[in-house]
Enzyme design. Structure first.
Site, PDB file in Angstrom:
ATOM      1  N   TRP A   3       0.839  -1.195   0.000  1.00  0.00           N
ATOM      2  CA  TRP A   3       0.000   0.000   0.000  1.00  0.00           C
ATOM      3  C   TRP A   3       0.867   1.234   0.000  1.00  0.00           C
ATOM      4  O   TRP A   3       2.065   1.179   0.296  1.00  0.00           O
ATOM      5  CB  TRP A   3      -1.034  -0.006   1.137  1.00  0.00           C
ATOM      6  CG  TRP A   3      -0.531  -0.102   2.556  1.00  0.00           C
ATOM      7  CD1 TRP A   3       0.618  -0.666   3.013  1.00  0.00           C
ATOM      8  CD2 TRP A   3      -1.209   0.379   3.720  1.00  0.00           C
ATOM      9  NE1 TRP A   3       0.702  -0.582   4.370  1.00  0.00           N
ATOM     10  CE2 TRP A   3      -0.397   0.064   4.836  1.00  0.00           C
ATOM     11  CE3 TRP A   3      -2.406   1.044   3.933  1.00  0.00           C
ATOM     12  CZ2 TRP A   3      -0.769   0.404   6.151  1.00  0.00           C
ATOM     13  CZ3 TRP A   3      -2.764   1.376   5.238  1.00  0.00           C
ATOM     14  CH2 TRP A   3      -1.954   1.052   6.332  1.00  0.00           C
ATOM     15  N   ASN A   4       0.228   2.353  -0.386  1.00  0.00           N
ATOM     16  CA  ASN A   4       0.937   3.621  -0.510  1.00  0.00           C
ATOM     17  C   ASN A   4       0.164   4.732   0.174  1.00  0.00           C
ATOM     18  O   ASN A   4      -1.061   4.658   0.302  1.00  0.00           O
ATOM     19  CB  ASN A   4       1.058   4.021  -1.990  1.00  0.00           C
ATOM     20  CG  ASN A   4       1.776   2.982  -2.812  1.00  0.00           C
ATOM     21  OD1 ASN A   4       2.979   2.768  -2.653  1.00  0.00           O
ATOM     22  ND2 ASN A   4       1.040   2.328  -3.704  1.00  0.00           N
ATOM     23  N   HIS A  33      -6.327  19.564  -7.748  1.00  0.00           N
ATOM     24  CA  HIS A  33      -6.522  19.917  -9.163  1.00  0.00           C
ATOM     25  C   HIS A  33      -5.428  19.287 -10.007  1.00  0.00           C
ATOM     26  O   HIS A  33      -4.680  19.956 -10.702  1.00  0.00           O
ATOM     27  CB  HIS A  33      -6.573  21.444  -9.311  1.00  0.00           C
ATOM     28  CG  HIS A  33      -7.705  22.047  -8.543  1.00  0.00           C
ATOM     29  ND1 HIS A  33      -8.916  22.396  -9.125  1.00  0.00           N
ATOM     30  CD2 HIS A  33      -7.854  22.290  -7.213  1.00  0.00           C
ATOM     31  CE1 HIS A  33      -9.726  22.858  -8.193  1.00  0.00           C
ATOM     32  NE2 HIS A  33      -9.112  22.810  -7.027  1.00  0.00           N
ATOM     33  N   HIS A  63      -9.747  16.024 -13.239  1.00  0.00           N
ATOM     34  CA  HIS A  63     -10.280  16.425 -11.932  1.00  0.00           C
ATOM     35  C   HIS A  63     -11.519  17.300 -12.075  1.00  0.00           C
ATOM     36  O   HIS A  63     -11.872  17.752 -13.159  1.00  0.00           O
ATOM     37  CB  HIS A  63      -9.204  17.118 -11.094  1.00  0.00           C
ATOM     38  CG  HIS A  63      -8.842  18.495 -11.558  1.00  0.00           C
ATOM     39  ND1 HIS A  63      -7.833  18.731 -12.457  1.00  0.00           N
ATOM     40  CD2 HIS A  63      -9.354  19.705 -11.252  1.00  0.00           C
ATOM     41  CE1 HIS A  63      -7.739  20.040 -12.679  1.00  0.00           C
ATOM     42  NE2 HIS A  63      -8.657  20.657 -11.971  1.00  0.00           N
ATOM     43  N   ASP A  97     -13.712  20.597 -10.660  1.00  0.00           N
ATOM     44  CA  ASP A  97     -13.674  21.903  -9.997  1.00  0.00           C
ATOM     45  C   ASP A  97     -15.032  22.162  -9.346  1.00  0.00           C
ATOM     46  O   ASP A  97     -16.062  22.187 -10.034  1.00  0.00           O
ATOM     47  CB  ASP A  97     -13.459  23.038 -11.008  1.00  0.00           C
ATOM     48  CG  ASP A  97     -12.039  23.125 -11.554  1.00  0.00           C
ATOM     49  OD1 ASP A  97     -11.133  22.464 -11.009  1.00  0.00           O
ATOM     50  OD2 ASP A  97     -11.857  23.868 -12.537  1.00  0.00           O
ATOM     51  N   HIS A 101     -14.032  26.606  -5.471  1.00  0.00           N
ATOM     52  CA  HIS A 101     -12.666  26.787  -5.996  1.00  0.00           C
ATOM     53  C   HIS A 101     -12.398  28.251  -6.356  1.00  0.00           C
ATOM     54  O   HIS A 101     -11.262  28.701  -6.309  1.00  0.00           O
ATOM     55  CB  HIS A 101     -12.488  25.886  -7.225  1.00  0.00           C
ATOM     56  CG  HIS A 101     -11.162  25.986  -7.903  1.00  0.00           C
ATOM     57  ND1 HIS A 101      -9.970  26.082  -7.215  1.00  0.00           N
ATOM     58  CD2 HIS A 101     -10.837  25.994  -9.223  1.00  0.00           C
ATOM     59  CE1 HIS A 101      -8.972  26.134  -8.088  1.00  0.00           C
ATOM     60  NE2 HIS A 101      -9.461  26.112  -9.294  1.00  0.00           N
ATOM     61  N   HIS A 103     -13.570  29.763 -15.104  1.00  0.00           N
ATOM     62  CA  HIS A 103     -13.636  29.556 -13.658  1.00  0.00           C
ATOM     63  C   HIS A 103     -14.541  30.612 -13.010  1.00  0.00           C
ATOM     64  O   HIS A 103     -15.418  30.304 -12.213  1.00  0.00           O
ATOM     65  CB  HIS A 103     -12.237  29.655 -13.038  1.00  0.00           C
ATOM     66  CG  HIS A 103     -11.359  28.473 -13.288  1.00  0.00           C
ATOM     67  ND1 HIS A 103     -10.624  28.311 -14.441  1.00  0.00           N
ATOM     68  CD2 HIS A 103     -11.100  27.386 -12.534  1.00  0.00           C
ATOM     69  CE1 HIS A 103      -9.953  27.183 -14.365  1.00  0.00           C
ATOM     70  NE2 HIS A 103     -10.217  26.593 -13.224  1.00  0.00           N
TER      71      HIS A 103
HETATM   72 MN    MN Z   1      -9.116  22.774 -11.337  1.00  0.00          MN
END
Ligand code: MN
Length: 253
Positions: free
Chosen positions: A61-62, A69, A73, A75, A79, A203
């Site tokens: 495992w990690n 972002h 991904h 938003d 954001h 955005h």
């Molecule tokens: Mn983003």
């Protein structure tokens, strides 16, 4: 037959295909680079905890190190300062995470001009040919940029990458019924959008209107112009402004 049973049958028989729109997430995944004095995100990285060894003889495992972002991904409204009173990723209603999607293909235009901007007239011409933008659905904006996604330099292209004009971003946010915009580039805005008025209009307007963004998509060329259904659920990070997301499209075959 129930709708869900019919869906399962269709998935099994292949009459409904699942197209993965997600870029693989690794330390090679390109990330946004903002100029001084702005803060920047970190590359994705795995940090091994154990690998069938003395630290854990039967398990691997990690820990993951990532920005919100990074890679493909989501938003969330919070954001952006225009959406600061809006939802964080944990509060985005689940009913909005499965939605219809349309694909506007401007790969030819962006191939000729890396600073190509989608305009209101482009979208209106698309609507005349394909019908209205979907109520509560995604506008997926194809630019061919996914072909560059394996190499950060050509993908980021020294800040020259396609996007959406200020007027079109405002119109999409305020005047159309879409849920949000999905793109193939590192962010929903054009590479040059830091110098637009307002800066980063996609955005600014979309997140300010309780709409969403999806980035670094691929395989949009495998979707029809209309009729796909997109499943794009971010992690419910409490207070999170975004989240890496596995984006799947269901397509009639
Ligand atoms: Mn983003």
């Amino acid at each position: 037959m129930s709708v869900l049973r019919s869906l399962v049958e269709s998935l099994r028989s292949g009459t409904v295909e699942i197209v993965d729109l997600t870029a693989p997430l690794s330390d090679k995944t390109p990330i946004l680079r903002l100029p001084e004095p702005f803060g920047n995100t970190i590359p994705f990285r795995l940090e091994e905890i154990s690998h069938y060894d003395e630290r854990g003889p039967a398990w691997y495992w990690n820990d993951i190190h990532t920005g919100e972002h990074t890679g493909t991904h989501f938003d969330a409204p919070i954001h952006w300062v225009t959406g600061r009173d809006g939802d964080d990723v944990s509060r985005v209603p689940p009913a909005r995470l499965i939605a219809p999607a349309v694909v506007l293909d401007f790969a030819a235009e962006a191939g000729k001009d890396p600073d190509f901007l989608l305009q209101i007239d482009h979208v209106k011409a698309w609507e005349r040919a394909n019908g209205p933008l979907p109520e509560g659905g995604w506008l997926l904006y194809r630019t061919g940029w996914d072909a560059r996604a394996e190499d950060a330099e050509t993908f980021l292209n020294e800040g020259h990458s396609p996007g959406i004009s200020v007027e079109c971003a405002q119109w999409l946010a305020a005047e159309t019924p879409i849920l949000g915009v999905g793109v193939e580039t590192v962010g929903t805005d054009a590479g040059a959008a830091h110098s637009f008025d307002p800066p980063f209009p996609c955005h600014s307007f979309l997140l300010g209107h309780d709409k969403y963004g999806l980035t670094q998509l691929r395989n949009l060329d495998r979707l029809p112009a209309t009729g796909a259904v997109v499943i794009a659920p971010p992690l419910p990070i409490v207070g999170g402004s975004g989240s890496p997301v596995r984006v799947l499209a269901l397509v009639d075959r």
